[in-house]
Write a protein that holds these residues in place. Structure first.
Motif, mmCIF file in Angstrom:
data_model
loop_
_atom_site.group_PDB
_atom_site.id
_atom_site.type_symbol
_atom_site.label_atom_id
_atom_site.label_comp_id
_atom_site.label_asym_id
_atom_site.label_seq_id
_atom_site.Cartn_x
_atom_site.Cartn_y
_atom_site.Cartn_z
ATOM 1 N N ALA A 1 7.787 -1.367 22.728
ATOM 2 C CA ALA A 1 9.017 -2.140 22.876
ATOM 3 C C ALA A 1 9.272 -3.035 21.669
ATOM 4 O O ALA A 1 10.420 -3.337 21.356
ATOM 5 C CB ALA A 1 8.957 -2.983 24.151
ATOM 6 N N LEU A 2 8.210 -3.469 21.003
ATOM 7 C CA LEU A 2 8.371 -4.338 19.849
ATOM 8 C C LEU A 2 8.431 -3.518 18.568
ATOM 9 O O LEU A 2 7.683 -2.553 18.408
ATOM 10 C CB LEU A 2 7.201 -5.328 19.772
ATOM 11 C CG LEU A 2 7.090 -6.333 20.926
ATOM 12 C CD1 LEU A 2 5.843 -7.193 20.734
ATOM 13 C CD2 LEU A 2 8.333 -7.208 20.996
ATOM 14 N N PRO A 3 9.302 -3.856 17.640
ATOM 15 C CA PRO A 3 9.361 -3.114 16.371
ATOM 16 C C PRO A 3 8.097 -3.337 15.552
ATOM 17 O O PRO A 3 7.471 -4.399 15.623
ATOM 18 C CB PRO A 3 10.594 -3.710 15.674
ATOM 19 C CG PRO A 3 10.734 -5.089 16.268
ATOM 20 C CD PRO A 3 10.280 -4.960 17.695
ATOM 21 N N ALA A 4 7.709 -2.292 14.813
ATOM 22 C CA ALA A 4 6.519 -2.403 13.967
ATOM 23 C C ALA A 4 6.821 -3.294 12.773
ATOM 24 O O ALA A 4 7.939 -3.290 12.233
ATOM 25 C CB ALA A 4 6.088 -1.019 13.499
ATOM 26 N N GLY A 5 5.824 -4.038 12.390
ATOM 27 C CA GLY A 5 5.984 -4.886 11.216
ATOM 28 C C GLY A 5 5.834 -4.091 9.930
ATOM 29 O O GLY A 5 5.559 -2.891 9.951
ATOM 30 N N PRO A 6 6.030 -4.714 8.816
ATOM 31 C CA PRO A 6 5.882 -4.005 7.532
ATOM 32 C C PRO A 6 4.452 -3.543 7.322
ATOM 33 O O PRO A 6 3.504 -4.159 7.814
ATOM 34 C CB PRO A 6 6.287 -5.063 6.500
ATOM 35 C CG PRO A 6 6.043 -6.379 7.190
ATOM 36 C CD PRO A 6 6.360 -6.140 8.626
ATOM 37 N N ARG A 7 4.301 -2.431 6.608
ATOM 38 C CA ARG A 7 2.970 -1.885 6.350
ATOM 39 C C ARG A 7 2.186 -2.806 5.439
ATOM 40 O O ARG A 7 2.688 -3.274 4.415
ATOM 41 C CB ARG A 7 3.089 -0.502 5.711
ATOM 42 C CG ARG A 7 1.761 0.173 5.484
ATOM 43 C CD ARG A 7 1.948 1.617 5.124
ATOM 44 N NE ARG A 7 0.687 2.302 4.932
ATOM 45 C CZ ARG A 7 0.552 3.623 4.887
ATOM 46 N NH1 ARG A 7 1.625 4.387 5.032
ATOM 47 N NH2 ARG A 7 -0.625 4.172 4.703
ATOM 48 N N GLY A 8 0.939 -3.057 5.820
ATOM 49 C CA GLY A 8 0.090 -3.920 5.016
ATOM 50 C C GLY A 8 -0.484 -3.193 3.812
ATOM 51 O O GLY A 8 -0.341 -1.971 3.672
ATOM 52 N N PRO A 9 -1.132 -3.919 2.926
ATOM 53 C CA PRO A 9 -1.722 -3.290 1.742
ATOM 54 C C PRO A 9 -2.872 -2.362 2.126
ATOM 55 O O PRO A 9 -3.513 -2.533 3.160
ATOM 56 C CB PRO A 9 -2.230 -4.490 0.926
ATOM 57 C CG PRO A 9 -2.450 -5.571 1.951
ATOM 58 C CD PRO A 9 -1.386 -5.370 2.983
ATOM 59 N N GLN A 10 -3.125 -1.353 1.308
ATOM 60 C CA GLN A 10 -4.203 -0.403 1.572
ATOM 61 C C GLN A 10 -5.557 -1.089 1.467
ATOM 62 O O GLN A 10 -5.791 -1.885 0.556
ATOM 63 C CB GLN A 10 -4.138 0.770 0.589
ATOM 64 C CG GLN A 10 -5.192 1.824 0.838
ATOM 65 C CD GLN A 10 -4.995 3.038 -0.056
ATOM 66 O OE1 GLN A 10 -3.962 3.169 -0.695
ATOM 67 N NE2 GLN A 10 -5.975 3.916 -0.100
ATOM 68 N N GLY A 11 -6.426 -0.771 2.420
ATOM 69 C CA GLY A 11 -7.758 -1.354 2.419
ATOM 70 C C GLY A 11 -8.672 -0.694 1.394
ATOM 71 O O GLY A 11 -8.306 0.304 0.755
ATOM 72 N N PRO A 12 -9.853 -1.232 1.233
ATOM 73 C CA PRO A 12 -10.789 -0.667 0.248
ATOM 74 C C PRO A 12 -11.285 0.712 0.684
ATOM 75 O O PRO A 12 -11.269 1.060 1.862
ATOM 76 C CB PRO A 12 -11.941 -1.688 0.226
ATOM 77 C CG PRO A 12 -11.871 -2.341 1.581
ATOM 78 C CD PRO A 12 -10.411 -2.399 1.934
ATOM 79 N N GLN A 13 -11.724 1.508 -0.273
ATOM 80 C CA GLN A 13 -12.261 2.841 -0.012
ATOM 81 C C GLN A 13 -13.542 2.736 0.818
ATOM 82 O O GLN A 13 -14.436 1.953 0.516
ATOM 83 C CB GLN A 13 -12.576 3.538 -1.344
ATOM 84 C CG GLN A 13 -13.219 4.909 -1.197
ATOM 85 C CD GLN A 13 -12.199 5.977 -0.881
ATOM 86 O OE1 GLN A 13 -11.041 5.868 -1.262
ATOM 87 N NE2 GLN A 13 -12.609 7.021 -0.198
ATOM 88 N N GLY A 14 -13.612 3.525 1.898
ATOM 89 C CA GLY A 14 -14.810 3.526 2.724
ATOM 90 C C GLY A 14 -15.933 4.361 2.109
ATOM 91 O O GLY A 14 -15.733 5.073 1.115
ATOM 92 N N GLU A 15 -17.092 4.264 2.717
ATOM 93 C CA GLU A 15 -18.229 5.035 2.229
ATOM 94 C C GLU A 15 -18.028 6.524 2.504
ATOM 95 O O GLU A 15 -17.383 6.903 3.485
ATOM 96 C CB GLU A 15 -19.521 4.568 2.913
ATOM 97 C CG GLU A 15 -19.905 3.131 2.597
ATOM 98 C CD GLU A 15 -21.225 2.744 3.246
ATOM 99 O OE1 GLU A 15 -21.845 3.637 3.875
ATOM 100 O OE2 GLU A 15 -21.636 1.589 3.116
ATOM 101 N N GLN A 16 -18.565 7.362 1.632
ATOM 102 C CA GLN A 16 -18.449 8.803 1.815
ATOM 103 C C GLN A 16 -19.230 9.232 3.057
ATOM 104 O O GLN A 16 -20.369 8.809 3.277
ATOM 105 C CB GLN A 16 -18.982 9.545 0.589
ATOM 106 C CG GLN A 16 -18.850 11.070 0.713
ATOM 107 C CD GLN A 16 -19.262 11.766 -0.565
ATOM 108 O OE1 GLN A 16 -19.448 11.135 -1.588
ATOM 109 N NE2 GLN A 16 -19.402 13.087 -0.513
ATOM 110 N N GLY A 17 -18.587 10.045 3.884
ATOM 111 C CA GLY A 17 -19.234 10.529 5.095
ATOM 112 C C GLY A 17 -20.265 11.600 4.790
ATOM 113 O O GLY A 17 -20.393 12.061 3.649
ATOM 114 N N PRO A 18 -21.001 12.003 5.819
ATOM 115 C CA PRO A 18 -22.017 13.041 5.614
ATOM 116 C C PRO A 18 -21.380 14.383 5.292
ATOM 117 O O PRO A 18 -20.212 14.638 5.597
ATOM 118 C CB PRO A 18 -22.729 13.089 6.975
ATOM 119 C CG PRO A 18 -21.706 12.590 7.940
ATOM 120 C CD PRO A 18 -20.918 11.551 7.207
ATOM 121 N N ALA A 19 -22.135 15.246 4.674
ATOM 122 C CA ALA A 19 -21.646 16.579 4.336
ATOM 123 C C ALA A 19 -21.303 17.346 5.601
ATOM 124 O O ALA A 19 -21.825 17.070 6.679
ATOM 125 C CB ALA A 19 -22.712 17.333 3.537
ATOM 126 N N GLY A 20 -20.397 18.291 5.462
ATOM 127 C CA GLY A 20 -19.998 19.103 6.598
ATOM 128 C C GLY A 20 -21.175 19.850 7.207
ATOM 129 O O GLY A 20 -22.175 20.134 6.541
#
Length: 263
Positions: free
Chosen positions: A83-102
């Motif tokens: 019901a409430l409008p979304a606010g403006p998009r915030g700045p991009q966060g820092p890069q996360g750690e690389q996940g495990p291999a597939g």
């Protein structure tokens, strides 16, 4: 002396007195004596009642308007989702750690024994090779001992991996021998055993140098294949016969388990 006689009060007198009391008491009297049970559901607006005495059922639909609500008094939980409008998009966060291999990799081997597609990290060691004859003099040649197999390097130690292989349906390629019951038929419905090689087949796979339950390693004959990073795949016809150039099988291999990063 004769006293004047008093007349008995009439009902209208009592009604007048009651009206006078109500008029003198004002809204405080009404508020003290009228409760939610005295009100027809859906008949009130928010302006008709004091704070704290209103129930949802007392309000008629649409009775509450923006002007009835004090600015800043509602919270996010008072609104339904979306019901409430979304606010403006915030700045991009820092890069996360690389996940495990597939957890798996795959490769598609064509009928000619070459890699048609893959997820990465596979190389062909030998496909349907003809090897040097090592049979004793006077014995039949064993040069074709590995000719029904494809040997593949996975690029990693396979000790912690499972290997699964399956033949590919090939209904656009005629694989029946000339004059056989299924010759000229690629729809998979020719009668008789092994009459539809385009739709059928067997396949086995094993790590090279895999000891198994006997402790005797699986032997991979071609040079460069007998190691912990290679495996052998043997596609066959559905009766177990070795395939030939006429009826080779395309197949998929899936390598499941722990793989190095980037593969």
């Amino acid at each position: 002396m004769r006293l004047p006689s008093l007349r008995r009060p009439t009902p209208s007198f009592f009604i007048s007195v009651a009206a006078l009391v109500v008029a003198a008491g004002g809204t405080s009297y009404a508020a003290a004596t009228i409760g939610t049970l005295d009100v027809r559901d859906g008949s009130l607006r928010s302006v008709d009642v004091r704070d704290g005495s209103l129930r949802s059922v007392d309000l008629r639909d649409g009775g509450v308007r923006s002007v009835d609500i004090a600015d800043g008094t509602l919270k996010r939980r008072d609104f339904r989702g979306g019901a409430l409008p979304a606010g403006p998009r915030g700045p991009q966060g820092p890069q996360g750690e690389q996940g495990p291999a597939g957890a798996s990799r795959w490769v598609l081997i064509g009928r000619d024994g070459t890699i048609q597609a893959q997820s990465g990290g596979f190389d062909i060691v030998a496909s349907y090779p003809v090897l040097p004859n090592t049979a004793a003099e006077g014995q039949p040649s064993n040069a074709l001992r590995a000719n029904g197999n494809v040997y593949i390097d996975a690029g990693e130690d396979l000790a912690d991996n499972a290997i699964v292989a399956t033949v590919v349906l090939q209904n656009t390629i005629e694989q029946d021998a000339a004059g056989s019951p299924g010759a000229g038929n690629t729809n998979g419905r020719a009668p008789g055993a092994d009459a539809n090689p385009e739709f059928s087949g067997e396949i086995t796979v094993s790590r090279c140098a895999f000891p198994g339950s006997t402790g005797i390693p699986t032997n991979c004959a071609p040079a460069g294949a007998q190691n912990l990073e290679s495996f052998v795949v043997s596609p066959r016809l559905s009766d177990g016969s070795v395939t030939t150039d006429q009826n080779r099988k395309a197949f998929y291999v899936i390598l499941a388990g722990t793989s190095p990063a980037g593969r």
